[in-house]
Design a protein around this motif. Structure first.
Motif, short mmCIF file in Angstrom:
data_model
loop_
_atom_site.label_atom_id
_atom_site.label_comp_id
_atom_site.label_asym_id
_atom_site.label_seq_id
_atom_site.Cartn_x
_atom_site.Cartn_y
_atom_site.Cartn_z
N ILE A 105 42.40 44.84 48.96
CA ILE A 105 42.00 46.21 48.63
C ILE A 105 42.81 46.75 47.46
O ILE A 105 42.26 47.35 46.52
CB ILE A 105 42.15 47.13 49.87
N LYS A 106 44.11 46.55 47.51
CA LYS A 106 44.97 47.07 46.43
C LYS A 106 44.64 46.41 45.09
O LYS A 106 44.47 47.10 44.07
CB LYS A 106 46.45 46.84 46.78
N ALA A 107 44.55 45.07 45.09
CA ALA A 107 44.25 44.36 43.84
C ALA A 107 42.85 44.68 43.34
O ALA A 107 42.62 44.85 42.14
CB ALA A 107 44.41 42.85 44.06
N GLY A 108 41.89 44.78 44.27
CA GLY A 108 40.51 45.06 43.88
C GLY A 108 40.33 46.46 43.34
O GLY A 108 39.56 46.68 42.39
N CYS A 109 41.01 47.45 43.93
CA CYS A 109 40.92 48.82 43.44
C CYS A 109 41.57 48.95 42.05
O CYS A 109 41.06 49.66 41.18
CB CYS A 109 41.57 49.79 44.43
N LYS A 110 42.67 48.24 41.86
CA LYS A 110 43.31 48.23 40.54
C LYS A 110 42.36 47.64 39.51
O LYS A 110 42.21 48.16 38.39
CB LYS A 110 44.61 47.44 40.60
N ALA A 111 41.69 46.55 39.86
CA ALA A 111 40.73 45.92 38.96
C ALA A 111 39.54 46.84 38.69
O ALA A 111 39.06 46.93 37.55
CB ALA A 111 40.24 44.60 39.55
N LEU A 112 39.06 47.53 39.72
CA LEU A 112 37.93 48.43 39.54
C LEU A 112 38.27 49.55 38.57
O LEU A 112 37.44 49.96 37.75
CB LEU A 112 37.48 49.01 40.89
N LYS A 113 39.50 50.05 38.64
CA LYS A 113 39.92 51.08 37.70
C LYS A 113 39.89 50.55 36.27
O LYS A 113 39.43 51.26 35.35
CB LYS A 113 41.33 51.56 38.05
N GLN A 114 40.32 49.31 36.06
CA GLN A 114 40.27 48.71 34.73
C GLN A 114 38.83 48.52 34.28
O GLN A 114 38.50 48.74 33.11
CB GLN A 114 41.01 47.37 34.73
N ILE A 115 37.98 48.10 35.20
CA ILE A 115 36.57 47.89 34.88
C ILE A 115 35.91 49.21 34.47
O ILE A 115 35.20 49.28 33.45
CB ILE A 115 35.83 47.27 36.09
N GLN A 116 36.15 50.26 35.22
CA GLN A 116 35.54 51.54 34.92
C GLN A 116 36.12 52.16 33.65
O GLN A 116 35.42 52.89 32.94
CB GLN A 116 35.69 52.48 36.11
N SER A 117 37.37 51.88 33.37
CA SER A 117 37.98 52.39 32.14
C SER A 117 37.38 51.71 30.91
O SER A 117 37.33 52.29 29.82
CB SER A 117 39.49 52.16 32.15
N ALA A 118 36.91 50.46 31.09
CA ALA A 118 36.34 49.71 29.97
C ALA A 118 34.85 49.95 29.80
O ALA A 118 34.26 49.50 28.81
CB ALA A 118 36.60 48.22 30.17
N SER A 119 34.23 50.63 30.76
CA SER A 119 32.79 50.83 30.72
C SER A 119 32.44 52.21 31.24
O SER A 119 33.05 52.69 32.22
CB SER A 119 32.09 49.78 31.59
N PRO A 120 31.47 52.87 30.64
CA PRO A 120 31.07 54.20 31.12
C PRO A 120 30.21 54.15 32.38
O PRO A 120 29.87 55.18 32.94
CB PRO A 120 30.27 54.77 29.94
N LYS A 121 29.86 52.95 32.83
CA LYS A 121 28.97 52.81 33.98
C LYS A 121 29.71 53.08 35.29
O LYS A 121 30.90 52.84 35.40
CB LYS A 121 28.37 51.40 34.00
#
Length: 288
Positions: A98-114
């Protein structure tokens, strides 16, 4: 120790006694290695894209754990997660995911407006652990994520394995955490709990998708699941799509999303972000 040997060797009782003992001892050794893996950061995540079958764009990712063991090499979840679920290790491992995945999701959303989401597989022992839900919520808040973008997937059998499931699901509803019922149609499949538990998504098991192009019964089952899901206001995700014909049939049936090797294998974070930059990962067929 004898009780643990009995538990871990139960699925291998068809083997000679020597092989049963060797297998059980190896699993106990693996349990110790999993504890070391947590302590020494040997786990990592891959991300499998989940595709919108109408647009061909990425809707989200499923976080998939892997283990880079110094003794066993690259170990897949099928080789160690069953053991983790049998022991208490699934709880700290699940927290790490959960911790690693949420950190990755934040990076994903920061790189994309979707509004990309991340799906996480949740085991029965995690549902039973009272501290797990607060951990999930605190992690989401710490990552400054919208809970609606963190989807929790549970297996059908988890609904019956744990007496605390209903309360846990109600807590998810209150916190705006979307829920997916994984491998639908392969377990206990009760229409009653679809009403009681209010899932957001049904995931159609790969075993049906494999046969959808040449087995009318499998095709009918997929169509029935999709109709049921749509009528209850849920989305559907087809797992294990490998052929263009499978994706085309599912899209025509009204299946919302799909994942599988046709679109992409599980990716590391950099490749997942790069793929997300494409407007279309899959080109839906043009109607005649």
């Amino acid at each position: 120790a004898q009780e643990r040997l009995h538990q871990l060797g139960a699925s291998n009782r068809h083997l000679p006694i020597e092989a049963q003992l060797d297998t059980a001892v190896d699993l106990i050794r693996m349990e110790s290695e999993l504890q070391d893996a947590l302590a020494h950061d040997q786990f990592y995540l891959l991300y499998q894209p989940i595709i919108n079958l109408t647009t061909g764009a990425i809707a989200g990712f499923e976080a998939l754990i892997r283990w880079d063991s110094p003794h066993r090499g690259d170990v897949t979840p099928g080789q160690f997660m069953a053991l983790a679920e049998l022991t208490s290790l699934v709880v700290p491992i699940g927290e790490w995911v959960i911790k690693a995945g949420c950190k990755a999701l934040k990076q994903i959303q920061s790189a994309s407006p979707k509004n990309t989401f991340m799906s996480f597989n949740i085991a029965s022992r995690q549902i039973e652990e009272t501290a797990f839900m607060p951990y999930v919520l605190n992690t989401i808040r710490s990552a400054n994520l919208n809970p609606a973008h963190v989807k929790l997937e549970v297996l059908e059998r988890s609904l019956f394995d744990s007496e605390t499931t209903l309360g846990w699901i109600q807590a998810c509803r209150e916190e705006n955490l979307p829920l997916a019922l994984d491998d639908f149609g392969t377990g206990y499949s009760s229409l009653e709990y679809l009403s009681d538990y209010e899932f957001d998504t049904l995931k159609i098991d790969k075993s049906f998708i494999d046969r959808i192009t040449n087995d009318q019964r499998a095709r009918n089952i997929c169509q029935a699941i999709i109709h049921l899901s749509n009528s209850l206001g849920m989305t559907t995700v087809a797992e294990g799509i490998e052929e263009p014909a499978q994706a085309a049939i599912l899209r025509e049936m009204g299946c919302t999303m799909g994942q599988g090797y046709l679109f992409a294998k599980p990716l590391d974070l950099d490749k997942a972000i790069a793929l997300l930059a494409q407007d279309q990962v899959w080109l839906p067929p043009v109607a005649d």
